[in-house]
Design an enzyme around this catalytic site. Sequence first.
Site, short mmCIF file in Angstrom:
data_model
loop_
_atom_site.label_atom_id
_atom_site.label_comp_id
_atom_site.label_asym_id
_atom_site.label_seq_id
_atom_site.Cartn_x
_atom_site.Cartn_y
_atom_site.Cartn_z
N ASP A 1 20.85 10.18 4.77
CA ASP A 1 20.89 11.04 3.87
C ASP A 1 19.75 10.65 2.66
O ASP A 1 18.83 11.30 2.22
CB ASP A 1 22.07 11.24 3.17
CG ASP A 1 22.89 10.06 2.59
OD1 ASP A 1 22.61 9.07 3.13
OD2 ASP A 1 23.78 10.45 1.79
N THR A 2 19.85 9.35 2.22
CA THR A 2 18.91 9.00 1.17
C THR A 2 17.66 8.80 1.54
O THR A 2 16.81 9.10 0.81
CB THR A 2 19.68 7.84 0.44
OG1 THR A 2 19.96 6.71 1.53
CG2 THR A 2 20.94 8.12 -0.20
N TYR B 1 22.96 8.43 15.54
CA TYR B 1 23.78 9.61 15.54
C TYR B 1 23.00 10.62 16.30
O TYR B 1 21.96 10.74 16.58
CB TYR B 1 24.08 10.04 14.06
CG TYR B 1 22.87 10.79 13.31
CD1 TYR B 1 22.87 12.08 13.42
CD2 TYR B 1 21.97 10.07 12.75
CE1 TYR B 1 21.79 12.66 12.45
CE2 TYR B 1 20.91 10.59 11.96
CZ TYR B 1 20.65 11.94 12.01
OH TYR B 1 19.86 12.45 11.15
N TYR C 1 28.46 9.78 15.52
CA TYR C 1 27.95 8.71 15.12
C TYR C 1 28.07 7.19 15.84
O TYR C 1 29.42 7.44 16.42
CB TYR C 1 28.22 8.41 13.77
CG TYR C 1 27.86 9.42 12.58
CD1 TYR C 1 26.65 9.44 12.10
CD2 TYR C 1 28.85 10.21 12.28
CE1 TYR C 1 26.15 10.32 10.88
CE2 TYR C 1 28.21 11.27 11.15
CZ TYR C 1 27.12 11.17 10.71
OH TYR C 1 26.69 12.18 9.67
N TRP C 2 27.45 6.48 15.87
CA TRP C 2 27.54 5.39 16.49
C TRP C 2 26.94 4.14 15.47
O TRP C 2 25.97 3.99 15.67
CB TRP C 2 26.91 4.89 17.99
CG TRP C 2 27.23 5.85 18.96
CD1 TRP C 2 28.30 5.66 19.73
CD2 TRP C 2 26.57 7.44 19.27
NE1 TRP C 2 28.24 6.56 20.78
CE2 TRP C 2 27.57 7.74 20.42
CE3 TRP C 2 25.98 8.03 18.78
CZ2 TRP C 2 27.33 8.85 20.95
CZ3 TRP C 2 25.76 9.32 19.43
CH2 TRP C 2 26.41 9.75 20.26
N ASP D 1 19.52 16.99 1.37
CA ASP D 1 18.79 15.96 1.22
C ASP D 1 17.30 16.18 0.88
O ASP D 1 16.68 15.46 -0.23
CB ASP D 1 18.74 15.05 2.23
CG ASP D 1 20.02 14.70 3.10
OD1 ASP D 1 20.91 14.57 2.22
OD2 ASP D 1 20.04 14.41 4.24
#
Length: 307
Positions: free
Chosen positions: A27-28, A84, A98-99, A256
């Site tokens: 996201d960031t 992911y 997700y992993w 984002d």
Amino acid sequence: MRVGFIGECMAELKELDGQLSEGFAGDTYNSAVYLKRTFNQHETFYISAVGSDPLSDQMVAGVEEENISTRFLKRDTEKHIGLYRIYTDDEGERSFIYWRSDSAAKRMMSMFDATDIASMTALDMVLFSGIALAILNEDDLAQYWMLLSKLKASGTKLVFDMNHRPSLWRDNEAAKALYAKAFELADVVLPGLEDFNFLYGFETIDEVISYLEQFTFDEIIIKNGSDPVTVIAEGNRMTIPLTPATKVVDTTSAGDAFNGVYLGARLAGVEIEDAVQKASKCAAFVIQHRGAIVEAGTYQDFVQNLA
């Protein structure tokens, strides 16, 4: 201006032309990419930790290709980056697997020394999100709050995006407690109505605003999908209509992209309404493509025509 983004960048798997395609996103990090691509004049830094393996090497090279500084991107010799997989439905709405349970980013704070922290205080703005609050281990989280407090005391403007992911939290009360601390520190907040709906059950913008009145912000920017963006700044409330995308392929990274372009515009001196319009046009463009980050050449063609 010098802008930092704290968080986790992961390997991304997405379906492209019937095959799995690999990239890197988070996201960031997505916000950092879209800010830098759109407003190249800002010096941009990504603050995190990755592994020392070939996949991490590939990710770091990708960050550098985006002209984002890796000055604060630390290397962990024992951990790896997370991964992911994106799935999209017929309307382009995304879901993820997700992993990331043992990723290097979870203990990033233990890897920063006093020199790193001192250098970060020279940043003009730093964006952090609810995802980091959810994934950091207990010791690193305590150091994280100390870092944010030092940044604020130094005059760095702090920007918080809730980006609430229920699956990352053990319960709602834990999330609410940490979000409250984040709201107390933040100068600017960029939540979506959906975030508050998931966690607090709020269904209207007015409920969100009423809750946030207990804190003090320079700007509140509330996103609500393709509906108008609500902004509160300098005691004024603005409702800014958007032009929704006509084609939705993959909604990954819409918020984002909005965040990165909005912040880049504001740092460049763009007025709030124009900054929202630029950010929403970017988000609408991004969701017409698969994956979090649009191919660089394709995006640059879009930027050249961004009014």
